[in-house]
Scaffold this motif. Sequence first.
Motif, PDB file in Angstrom:
ATOM      1  N   GLU A  34       0.644  -1.140  -0.036  1.00 49.00           N
ATOM      2  CA  GLU A  34       0.064   0.015   0.127  1.00 49.00           C
ATOM      3  C   GLU A  34       0.930   1.343   0.011  1.00 49.00           C
ATOM      4  N   ILE A  35       1.988   1.325   0.911  1.00 45.56           N
ATOM      5  CA  ILE A  35       2.835   2.409   0.743  1.00 45.56           C
ATOM      6  C   ILE A  35       3.342   2.464  -0.593  1.00 45.56           C
ATOM      7  N   HIS A  36       3.996   1.496  -1.143  1.00 42.35           N
ATOM      8  CA  HIS A  36       4.645   1.563  -2.472  1.00 42.35           C
ATOM      9  C   HIS A  36       3.504   2.143  -3.475  1.00 42.35           C
ATOM     10  N   ASN A  37       2.314   1.486  -3.521  1.00 44.17           N
ATOM     11  CA  ASN A  37       1.149   2.133  -4.486  1.00 44.17           C
ATOM     12  C   ASN A  37       1.228   3.444  -4.069  1.00 44.17           C
ATOM     13  N   ALA A  38       0.817   3.885  -2.985  1.00 46.65           N
ATOM     14  CA  ALA A  38       0.723   5.384  -2.741  1.00 46.65           C
ATOM     15  C   ALA A  38       1.682   6.363  -3.179  1.00 46.65           C
ATOM     16  N   LEU A  39       3.147   5.801  -2.824  1.00 44.57           N
ATOM     17  CA  LEU A  39       4.093   6.505  -3.260  1.00 44.57           C
ATOM     18  C   LEU A  39       4.039   6.740  -5.143  1.00 44.57           C
ATOM     19  N   ALA A  40       3.744   5.514  -5.634  1.00 41.19           N
ATOM     20  CA  ALA A  40       3.850   5.212  -7.037  1.00 41.19           C
ATOM     21  C   ALA A  40       2.923   6.358  -7.663  1.00 41.19           C
ATOM     22  N   ARG A  41       1.829   6.686  -6.913  1.00 41.91           N
ATOM     23  CA  ARG A  41       0.755   7.671  -7.584  1.00 41.91           C
ATOM     24  C   ARG A  41       1.118   8.903  -7.453  1.00 41.91           C
ATOM     25  N   ARG A  42       2.131   9.386  -6.652  1.00 40.15           N
ATOM     26  CA  ARG A  42       2.483  10.937  -6.331  1.00 40.15           C
ATOM     27  C   ARG A  42       3.392  11.188  -7.709  1.00 40.15           C
ATOM     28  N   THR A  43       3.232  12.224  -8.362  1.00 38.57           N
ATOM     29  CA  THR A  43       4.161  12.621  -9.332  1.00 38.57           C
ATOM     30  C   THR A  43       5.236  13.484  -9.010  1.00 38.57           C
ATOM     31  N   GLU A  44       5.240  14.422  -8.157  1.00 36.59           N
ATOM     32  CA  GLU A  44       6.273  14.935  -7.559  1.00 36.59           C
ATOM     33  C   GLU A  44       5.893  14.954  -6.021  1.00 36.59           C
ATOM     34  N   PRO A  45       7.036  15.249  -5.127  1.00 37.22           N
ATOM     35  CA  PRO A  45       6.806  15.273  -3.779  1.00 37.22           C
ATOM     36  C   PRO A  45       6.060  16.610  -3.321  1.00 37.22           C
ATOM     37  N   ASP A  46       5.580  16.562  -2.254  1.00 42.47           N
ATOM     38  CA  ASP A  46       4.899  17.737  -1.478  1.00 42.47           C
ATOM     39  C   ASP A  46       5.935  18.625  -1.153  1.00 42.47           C
ATOM     40  N   SER A  47       5.948  19.770  -1.539  1.00 38.39           N
ATOM     41  CA  SER A  47       7.150  20.698  -1.103  1.00 38.39           C
ATOM     42  C   SER A  47       7.117  21.003   0.327  1.00 38.39           C
ATOM     43  N   GLY A  48       5.855  21.165   0.940  1.00 41.38           N
ATOM     44  CA  GLY A  48       5.867  21.301   2.271  1.00 41.38           C
ATOM     45  C   GLY A  48       6.650  20.048   2.940  1.00 41.38           C
ATOM     46  N   ALA A  49       6.239  18.952   2.621  1.00 43.81           N
ATOM     47  CA  ALA A  49       6.798  17.858   3.210  1.00 43.81           C
ATOM     48  C   ALA A  49       8.461  17.678   3.263  1.00 43.81           C
ATOM     49  N   VAL A  50       8.900  18.020   2.101  1.00 40.06           N
ATOM     50  CA  VAL A  50      10.138  18.115   1.580  1.00 40.06           C
ATOM     51  C   VAL A  50      11.051  19.287   2.528  1.00 40.06           C
ATOM     52  N   GLU A  51      10.467  20.281   2.918  1.00 34.67           N
ATOM     53  CA  GLU A  51      10.850  21.780   3.637  1.00 34.67           C
ATOM     54  C   GLU A  51      10.946  21.047   5.003  1.00 34.67           C
ATOM     55  N   ARG A  52       9.745  20.115   5.561  1.00 41.66           N
ATOM     56  CA  ARG A  52       9.809  19.591   6.976  1.00 41.66           C
ATOM     57  C   ARG A  52      11.084  18.748   7.090  1.00 41.66           C
ATOM     58  N   LEU A  53      11.121  17.750   6.049  1.00 38.94           N
ATOM     59  CA  LEU A  53      12.222  16.783   6.206  1.00 38.94           C
ATOM     60  C   LEU A  53      13.512  17.253   6.344  1.00 38.94           C
ATOM     61  N   GLN A  54      13.736  18.376   5.404  1.00 36.59           N
ATOM     62  CA  GLN A  54      14.930  19.124   5.382  1.00 36.59           C
ATOM     63  C   GLN A  54      15.373  19.765   6.614  1.00 36.59           C
ATOM     64  N   ALA A  55      14.431  20.413   7.463  1.00 36.47           N
ATOM     65  CA  ALA A  55      14.552  21.162   8.512  1.00 36.47           C
ATOM     66  C   ALA A  55      14.886  20.128   9.525  1.00 36.47           C
ATOM     67  N   PHE A  56      14.080  18.871   9.644  1.00 40.69           N
ATOM     68  CA  PHE A  56      14.502  18.020  10.551  1.00 40.69           C
ATOM     69  C   PHE A  56      15.843  17.388  10.479  1.00 40.69           C
ATOM     70  N   GLY A  57      16.473  17.199   9.320  1.00 35.66           N
ATOM     71  CA  GLY A  57      17.654  16.806   9.110  1.00 35.66           C
ATOM     72  C   GLY A  57      18.691  17.740   9.522  1.00 35.66           C
ATOM     73  N   ALA A  58      18.497  19.000   9.216  1.00 40.05           N
ATOM     74  CA  ALA A  58      19.458  19.914   9.855  1.00 40.05           C
ATOM     75  C   ALA A  58      19.283  20.036  11.169  1.00 40.05           C
ATOM     76  N   SER A  59      18.127  19.933  11.996  1.00 40.02           N
ATOM     77  CA  SER A  59      17.923  20.103  13.622  1.00 40.02           C
ATOM     78  C   SER A  59      19.112  18.609  14.103  1.00 40.02           C
ATOM     79  N   LEU A  60      18.776  17.402  13.137  1.00 38.68           N
ATOM     80  CA  LEU A  60      19.931  16.462  13.641  1.00 38.68           C
ATOM     81  C   LEU A  60      21.144  16.830  13.911  1.00 38.68           C
ATOM     82  N   LEU A  61      21.545  17.641  12.695  1.00 40.71           N
ATOM     83  CA  LEU A  61      23.287  17.886  12.600  1.00 40.71           C
ATOM     84  C   LEU A  61      23.292  19.216  13.426  1.00 40.71           C
ATOM     85  N   SER A  62      22.674  19.801  14.068  1.00 38.20           N
ATOM     86  CA  SER A  62      22.996  20.941  14.876  1.00 38.20           C
ATOM     87  C   SER A  62      23.226  20.529  16.256  1.00 38.20           C
TER      88      SER A  62
END
Length: 92
Positions: A45-73
């Motif tokens: 189900e996860i695979h199918n849901a991801l396959a249906r998305r044509t481009e990543p949600d920009s808000g989700a990408v920004e949140r993931l980048q901020a989270f990653g940066a917080s792990l490095l700080s």
Amino acid sequence: MNCLQVARVLQSYLDGETDDVTARRVSAHLEDCRRCGLEASVYQEIHNALARRTEPDSGAVERLQAFGASLLSDPPAGDDDAERGTTPPSGA
């Protein structure tokens, strides 16, 4: 195959990357084991849901980048007590 063996190859199986013998063995196990069968269904189900998305949600990408940066700080103030295994005195 047992559950541990299936867990090791499940993602490859679902991606069609296993040989025929392994695929048959995993398939047989998934039919007999409710827990592994449910896990495979969730992965699919996860695979199918991801396959249906044509481009990543920009808000989700920004949140993931901020989270990653917080792990490095540096850790936030006050977290150094937790790293040393000490706790502040009560009432402090």
